[in-house]
Design a protein around this motif. Structure first.
Motif, PDB file in Angstrom:
ATOM      1  N   PRO A 174     -14.764  19.404   1.265  1.00  0.00           N
ATOM      2  CA  PRO A 174     -14.580  17.959   1.371  1.00  0.00           C
ATOM      3  C   PRO A 174     -14.500  17.252   0.022  1.00  0.00           C
ATOM      4  CG  PRO A 174     -16.845  18.548   1.887  1.00  0.00           C
ATOM      5  CD  PRO A 174     -16.101  19.829   1.692  1.00  0.00           C
ATOM      6  N   ASP A 175     -14.813  17.934  -1.075  1.00  0.00           N
ATOM      7  CA  ASP A 175     -14.804  17.295  -2.389  1.00  0.00           C
ATOM      8  C   ASP A 175     -13.544  17.689  -3.157  1.00  0.00           C
ATOM      9  OD1 ASP A 175     -15.370  15.976  -4.705  1.00  0.00           O
ATOM     10  OD2 ASP A 175     -16.888  17.403  -5.396  1.00  0.00           O
ATOM     11  N   PRO A 176     -12.524  16.820  -3.186  1.00  0.00           N
ATOM     12  CA  PRO A 176     -11.281  17.177  -3.863  1.00  0.00           C
ATOM     13  C   PRO A 176     -11.380  17.131  -5.393  1.00  0.00           C
ATOM     14  CG  PRO A 176     -11.123  14.987  -2.955  1.00  0.00           C
ATOM     15  CD  PRO A 176     -12.455  15.546  -2.532  1.00  0.00           C
ATOM     16  N   TYR A 177     -12.540  16.770  -5.930  1.00  0.00           N
ATOM     17  CA  TYR A 177     -12.690  16.777  -7.383  1.00  0.00           C
ATOM     18  C   TYR A 177     -12.854  18.202  -7.916  1.00  0.00           C
ATOM     19  CZ  TYR A 177     -13.173  11.766  -7.440  1.00  0.00           C
ATOM     20  OH  TYR A 177     -12.943  10.437  -7.318  1.00  0.00           O
ATOM     21  N   LYS A 230      -9.649   9.369  -8.431  1.00  0.00           N
ATOM     22  CA  LYS A 230     -10.086   8.482  -7.352  1.00  0.00           C
ATOM     23  C   LYS A 230      -8.930   7.635  -6.829  1.00  0.00           C
ATOM     24  CE  LYS A 230     -14.957   7.924  -8.549  1.00  0.00           C
ATOM     25  NZ  LYS A 230     -15.969   7.002  -9.081  1.00  0.00           N
ATOM     26  N   GLU A 231      -8.117   7.122  -7.733  1.00  0.00           N
ATOM     27  CA  GLU A 231      -6.975   6.298  -7.319  1.00  0.00           C
ATOM     28  C   GLU A 231      -5.963   7.129  -6.541  1.00  0.00           C
ATOM     29  OE1 GLU A 231      -4.289   3.195  -6.662  1.00  0.00           O
ATOM     30  OE2 GLU A 231      -6.445   3.307  -6.926  1.00  0.00           O
ATOM     31  N   LEU A 232      -5.767   8.356  -6.969  1.00  0.00           N
ATOM     32  CA  LEU A 232      -4.839   9.246  -6.278  1.00  0.00           C
ATOM     33  C   LEU A 232      -5.338   9.542  -4.856  1.00  0.00           C
ATOM     34  CD1 LEU A 232      -2.252  10.391  -7.490  1.00  0.00           C
ATOM     35  CD2 LEU A 232      -3.404  12.575  -7.652  1.00  0.00           C
ATOM     36  N   ILE A 233      -6.627   9.757  -4.713  1.00  0.00           N
ATOM     37  CA  ILE A 233      -7.216  10.002  -3.391  1.00  0.00           C
ATOM     38  C   ILE A 233      -7.095   8.754  -2.520  1.00  0.00           C
ATOM     39  CG2 ILE A 233      -9.386  10.438  -2.164  1.00  0.00           C
ATOM     40  CD1 ILE A 233     -10.139  12.238  -4.593  1.00  0.00           C
ATOM     41  N   ARG A 234      -7.323   7.592  -3.103  1.00  0.00           N
ATOM     42  CA  ARG A 234      -7.186   6.342  -2.356  1.00  0.00           C
ATOM     43  C   ARG A 234      -5.747   6.169  -1.864  1.00  0.00           C
ATOM     44  NH1 ARG A 234      -4.776   1.956  -2.272  1.00  0.00           N
ATOM     45  NH2 ARG A 234      -3.827   2.244  -4.291  1.00  0.00           N
ATOM     46  N   PHE A 235      -4.781   6.478  -2.729  1.00  0.00           N
ATOM     47  CA  PHE A 235      -3.377   6.265  -2.393  1.00  0.00           C
ATOM     48  C   PHE A 235      -2.866   7.290  -1.373  1.00  0.00           C
ATOM     49  CE2 PHE A 235       1.184   7.035  -3.436  1.00  0.00           C
ATOM     50  CZ  PHE A 235       1.668   5.843  -2.952  1.00  0.00           C
ATOM     51  N   TYR A 236      -3.099   8.559  -1.617  1.00  0.00           N
ATOM     52  CA  TYR A 236      -2.572   9.606  -0.739  1.00  0.00           C
ATOM     53  C   TYR A 236      -3.507   9.965   0.417  1.00  0.00           C
ATOM     54  CZ  TYR A 236       1.089  10.614  -4.173  1.00  0.00           C
ATOM     55  OH  TYR A 236       2.164  10.534  -5.011  1.00  0.00           O
ATOM     56  N   LYS A 256       6.285   9.071  -3.470  1.00  0.00           N
ATOM     57  CA  LYS A 256       6.338   9.630  -2.118  1.00  0.00           C
ATOM     58  C   LYS A 256       6.969  11.022  -2.112  1.00  0.00           C
ATOM     59  CE  LYS A 256       4.404   6.472   0.290  1.00  0.00           C
ATOM     60  NZ  LYS A 256       3.133   6.738   0.914  1.00  0.00           N
ATOM     61  N   GLN A 257       8.089  11.189  -2.794  1.00  0.00           N
ATOM     62  CA  GLN A 257       8.788  12.475  -2.770  1.00  0.00           C
ATOM     63  C   GLN A 257       8.143  13.523  -3.668  1.00  0.00           C
ATOM     64  OE1 GLN A 257      12.857  11.616  -3.713  1.00  0.00           O
ATOM     65  NE2 GLN A 257      13.402  11.292  -1.574  1.00  0.00           N
ATOM     66  N   GLN A 258       7.613  13.107  -4.788  1.00  0.00           N
ATOM     67  CA  GLN A 258       7.088  14.054  -5.778  1.00  0.00           C
ATOM     68  C   GLN A 258       5.563  14.183  -5.708  1.00  0.00           C
ATOM     69  OE1 GLN A 258       8.827  11.874  -9.038  1.00  0.00           O
ATOM     70  NE2 GLN A 258      10.508  13.331  -9.214  1.00  0.00           N
ATOM     71  N   TYR A 259       5.005  13.926  -4.550  1.00  0.00           N
ATOM     72  CA  TYR A 259       3.548  13.865  -4.431  1.00  0.00           C
ATOM     73  C   TYR A 259       2.856  15.174  -4.806  1.00  0.00           C
ATOM     74  CZ  TYR A 259       3.739  16.244   0.115  1.00  0.00           C
ATOM     75  OH  TYR A 259       3.931  17.155   1.115  1.00  0.00           O
ATOM     76  N   LYS A 260       3.460  16.320  -4.488  1.00  0.00           N
ATOM     77  CA  LYS A 260       2.803  17.598  -4.800  1.00  0.00           C
ATOM     78  C   LYS A 260       2.636  17.776  -6.301  1.00  0.00           C
ATOM     79  CE  LYS A 260       4.274  20.066  -0.672  1.00  0.00           C
ATOM     80  NZ  LYS A 260       5.086  21.156  -0.129  1.00  0.00           N
ATOM     81  N   ALA A 261       3.698  17.552  -7.042  1.00  0.00           N
ATOM     82  CA  ALA A 261       3.641  17.710  -8.498  1.00  0.00           C
ATOM     83  C   ALA A 261       2.698  16.686  -9.122  1.00  0.00           C
ATOM     84  CB  ALA A 261       5.036  17.570  -9.093  1.00  0.00           C
ATOM     85  N   ILE A 262       2.724  15.470  -8.607  1.00  0.00           N
ATOM     86  CA  ILE A 262       1.874  14.408  -9.147  1.00  0.00           C
ATOM     87  C   ILE A 262       0.401  14.734  -8.905  1.00  0.00           C
ATOM     88  CG2 ILE A 262       1.205  11.987  -8.860  1.00  0.00           C
ATOM     89  CD1 ILE A 262       4.218  11.402  -8.326  1.00  0.00           C
ATOM     90  N   ILE A 263       0.067  15.147  -7.692  1.00  0.00           N
ATOM     91  CA  ILE A 263      -1.327  15.482  -7.365  1.00  0.00           C
ATOM     92  C   ILE A 263      -1.816  16.632  -8.242  1.00  0.00           C
ATOM     93  CG2 ILE A 263      -2.849  16.442  -5.577  1.00  0.00           C
ATOM     94  CD1 ILE A 263      -1.217  14.762  -3.539  1.00  0.00           C
ATOM     95  N   LYS A 264      -1.009  17.664  -8.352  1.00  0.00           N
ATOM     96  CA  LYS A 264      -1.409  18.814  -9.176  1.00  0.00           C
ATOM     97  C   LYS A 264      -1.599  18.401 -10.627  1.00  0.00           C
ATOM     98  CE  LYS A 264       0.566  22.370  -6.246  1.00  0.00           C
ATOM     99  NZ  LYS A 264       1.602  23.383  -6.069  1.00  0.00           N
ATOM    100  N   ARG A 265      -0.695  17.597 -11.149  1.00  0.00           N
ATOM    101  CA  ARG A 265      -0.786  17.163 -12.549  1.00  0.00           C
ATOM    102  C   ARG A 265      -2.040  16.350 -12.794  1.00  0.00           C
ATOM    103  NH1 ARG A 265       3.322  16.089 -16.519  1.00  0.00           N
ATOM    104  NH2 ARG A 265       4.318  17.860 -15.522  1.00  0.00           N
ATOM    105  N   THR A 324       0.805  -1.218   0.000  1.00  0.00           N
ATOM    106  CA  THR A 324       0.000   0.000   0.000  1.00  0.00           C
ATOM    107  C   THR A 324       0.835   1.263   0.000  1.00  0.00           C
ATOM    108  OG1 THR A 324      -0.190  -0.035   2.412  1.00  0.00           O
ATOM    109  CG2 THR A 324      -1.947  -1.091   1.156  1.00  0.00           C
ATOM    110  N   GLN A 325       2.071   1.198   0.433  1.00  0.00           N
ATOM    111  CA  GLN A 325       2.853   2.414   0.568  1.00  0.00           C
ATOM    112  C   GLN A 325       3.682   2.766  -0.655  1.00  0.00           C
ATOM    113  OE1 GLN A 325       5.130   2.129   4.127  1.00  0.00           O
ATOM    114  NE2 GLN A 325       3.387   2.426   5.441  1.00  0.00           N
TER     115      GLN A 325
END
Length: 161
Positions: A152-155, A132-138, A112-121, A87-88
């Motif tokens: 509460p809605d990150p979409y 949805k997968e990104l929310i599940r993972f992070y 893990k290290q590049q999470y900010k750029a990945i989430i924004k992208r 999971t990690q």
């Protein structure tokens, strides 16, 4: 040691260390009494080494513990370690389009290290399945922090960005 579920997922060496202290037994003499190297027992009680079944049986017999308890604890601990690894490390990569990361090698992304750029992208260019997968993972909280949201809605991207 009557209720095994209380110790489920804990390294058996830590439980053994506690049991030895409870009985006022020192590790070195105990290890020698069961024909084991004191260094081996020390590494196990510190959680740095796994507890082999043969040694677990020797310890259980010597301490009059229920047969198989320490081996079961080792198995539960191994299961927990494996689940944490799965999971990690990375999200389910098959759900992401590699084209989202056209400017970098998708297989070398450090999730893990590049999470900010990945989430924004992903939230700029990804589809619902990828989000949805990104929310599940992070986790929803981490995604919201990166996107600067309080809703509460990150979409929904906030207009302040």
């Amino acid at each position: 040691m009557s209720n095994l579920l209380n110790y489920k997922g804990i390294h058996p060496g830590l439980v053994l260390d506690r049991e030895l202290k409870r009985r006022s037994l020192k590790q070195r003499p105990f290890a020698l009494s069961i024909g084991e190297h004191p260094q081996t027992l020390n590494a196990i009680t510190k959680g740095k080494r796994s507890l082999p079944t043969a040694l677990a049986l020797k310890i259980e017999e010597s301490l009059n513990l229920e047969e198989g308890v320490l081996s079961l604890l080792q198995t539960y601990y191994n299961i927990r370690q494996e689940k944490e690894k799965r999971t990690q490390q990375t999200p389910q990569l098959s759900l992401f389009r590699k084209s989202l990361f056209w400017d970098t090698d998708f297989n070398k992304l450090n999730w893990k290290q590049q999470y900010k750029a990945i989430i924004k992208r992903i939230f700029e260019r990804g589809n619902d399945k990828e989000k949805k997968e990104l929310i599940r993972f992070y986790g929803k909280k981490k995604v919201q922090e990166v996107l600067g949201q309080t809703s509460p809605d990150p979409y929904t991207l906030s207009t302040s960005q």
